[in-house]
Design a protein around this motif. Structure first.
Motif, PDB file in Angstrom:
ATOM      1  N   LEU A 259      28.991  20.177   9.181  1.00  0.00           N
ATOM      2  CA  LEU A 259      28.598  21.535   8.826  1.00  0.00           C
ATOM      3  C   LEU A 259      29.576  22.573   9.369  1.00  0.00           C
ATOM      4  O   LEU A 259      29.986  22.511  10.522  1.00  0.00           O
ATOM      5  CB  LEU A 259      27.201  21.809   9.402  1.00  0.00           C
TER       6      LEU A 259
ATOM      7  N   ARG B 237      29.509  26.536   9.863  1.00  0.00           N
ATOM      8  CA  ARG B 237      28.634  27.702   9.768  1.00  0.00           C
ATOM      9  C   ARG B 237      29.380  28.942   9.305  1.00  0.00           C
ATOM     10  O   ARG B 237      30.609  28.988   9.362  1.00  0.00           O
ATOM     11  CB  ARG B 237      27.975  27.956  11.120  1.00  0.00           C
ATOM     12  N   VAL B 238      28.619  29.949   8.872  1.00  0.00           N
ATOM     13  CA  VAL B 238      29.218  31.170   8.314  1.00  0.00           C
ATOM     14  C   VAL B 238      30.308  31.746   9.227  1.00  0.00           C
ATOM     15  O   VAL B 238      31.414  32.049   8.769  1.00  0.00           O
ATOM     16  CB  VAL B 238      28.130  32.252   8.115  1.00  0.00           C
TER      17      VAL B 238
ATOM     18  N   ARG C 276      33.865  29.984   9.359  1.00  0.00           N
ATOM     19  CA  ARG C 276      34.627  29.722   8.135  1.00  0.00           C
ATOM     20  C   ARG C 276      36.059  30.249   8.138  1.00  0.00           C
ATOM     21  O   ARG C 276      36.897  29.757   7.386  1.00  0.00           O
ATOM     22  CB  ARG C 276      33.870  30.272   6.914  1.00  0.00           C
TER      23      ARG C 276
END
Lengths: 225, 67
Positions: free
Chosen positions: B41, B43-44, B47
Motif C-alpha cells: 500500500l 498512502r496518499v 505518493r
C-alpha cells in the motif's frame, strides 16, 4: 461367476463413492444444516448500517451467521426507506439499534453487538480486532478509503468485502466482483457514484449488498475454527 | 520503462516516476484513489516519494461514494 460379478459391482460402488466424494470437495456441496452449523461459529462486522449494511446483515442473519457486530453513528430517516432495511415506525432511531431489532425479529438466536460511533482509524483497530470478516458499507468514498487502508495495515489477514458503485437502475451487466488484495474483495460497478441525478435505489443497492453477503458466506465456509 | 498497471502492460517515458506522476500522466480523475506498488500500500501522503521503476506491478483503484 457370481463372485466375479460381486467384485465388479463392489468395485464400481467404491469408485462411485470416491468420485462423489471428490466432487463434493471440489464444489463444496453442503446441506443447509451443515452450512448453518459452520456459520454459527463466526462473527461478521457491518461497517455502516445503510443500504448495503442493513441488507447484507439481514442476508447473513437469514443464512445462519452466529454473530453480527453493527456499527453506525446515524439515525433512520424517511429518505432511507427507499432502500434500507428499516420501517416507517423506526424513523429517528439509531440505525444500528433498529437493525438489531429487525434481525432479532428474524432470528432470536443470533448474537448481536452494536456500536454508535463514527469509525476512524483508531476505532476500527480497536473494534474489529476480534471479528472474522468485515463488510464495508459506508456511504462516503473517503470513509471507504480509511477503512481499506486501516484494514490493509492492521489486519492484512482479515477478509474485507467492499461495495463500490451501485447508484441508479438497470446496467446489471456492469456489476462485478473483484479481488483486489489477498483479503480485499470489491463488489459493484466501479462507476456509478451517487448524485442528485443518479440516486441509490433499492434494486441495485440490494444486488450489491447481497453480493457482499454471498461472498462473505463463501469465504467463511472456507474458514476453520 | 515498462510496468504492469492494473494487470495490464503499460509504458512510460523515463527510468522512474512517482505514483503521483503516474496518476497525472494516466489522467485518473476520480477524487479518491488507493494505490499499491508490488502489493504494498502507498498512502496518499507517500505518493510523491514512492517511486515506480521498470517491471513494477502497480495498482490504482478508485473509490466512489454510495452505500
Amino acid at each position: 461367476m457370481y463372485l466375479t460379478v460381486f467384485y465388479a459391482l463392489s468395485f464400481c460402488a467404491c469408485w462411485r463413492k470416491m468420485y462423489f466424494y471428490k466432487l463434493n470437495m471440489a464444489v463444496r456441496i453442503m446441506t443447509e444444516t451443515l452450512i448453518r452449523n459452520h456459520l454459527s461459529h463466526f462473527e461478521v462486522a457491518i461497517a455502516g448500517c445503510g443500504g448495503l449494511g442493513s441488507n447484507a446483515a439481514v442476508a447473513l442473519a437469514r443464512s445462519g451467521i452466529g454473530k453480527l457486530f453493527m456499527v453506525d453513528f446515524d439515525r433512520v430517516e424517511l429518505s432511507n426507506l427507499n432502500r434500507q432495511y428499516f420501517f416507517y415506525d423506526q424513523i429517528g432511531q439509531y440505525k444500528a439499534h433498529a437493525l438489531a431489532d429487525n434481525i432479532h425479529r428474524i432470528d432470536k438466536s443470533i448474537g448481536l453487538r452494536t456500536s454508535i460511533v463514527k469509525l476512524d482509524e483508531t476505532s476500527v483497530t480497536q473494534l474489529f480486532a476480534t471479528v472474522d470478516l468485515v463488510i464495508e458499507a459506508f456511504d462516503q468514498a473517503a470513509e471507504k478509503q480509511m477503512l481499506l487502508e486501516t484494514m490493509l495495515v492492521n489486519f492484512p489477514e482479515k477478509p474485507l468485502i467492499m461495495g463500490n458503485g451501485m447508484a441508479g437502475f438497470g446496467k446489471f451487466e456492469l456489476i462485478k466482483q473483484q479481488q483486489w488484495d489477498k483479503q480485499v474483495y470489491i463488489c459493484g460497478d466501479f462507476t456509478n457514484e451517487i448524485s442528485e441525478d443518479n440516486p441509490p435505489l433499492a434494486p441495485r443497492v440490494g444486488i450489491v449488498a447481497n453480493m457482499q453477503a454471498n461472498l462473505a458466506l463463501d469465504l467463511i465456509l472456507k474458514m476453520r475454527k | 520503462m515498462q510496468i504492469i498497471l492494473n494487470n495490464r502492460p503499460a509504458h512510460f517515458e523515463g527510468e522512474k516516476i512517482t505514483v503521483n506522476e503516474l496518476i497525472k500522466r494516466k489522467n485518473f480523475t476520480f477524487k479518491l484513489l488507493v494505490t499499491k506498488i508490488n502489493g504494498k500500500l502507498v498512502r496518499v501522503d507517500e505518493r510523491d516519494n514512492a517511486w515506480i521503476s521498470e517491471g513494477d506491478k502497480v495498482e490504482v483503484m478508485h473509490l466512489i461514494s454510495g452505500g
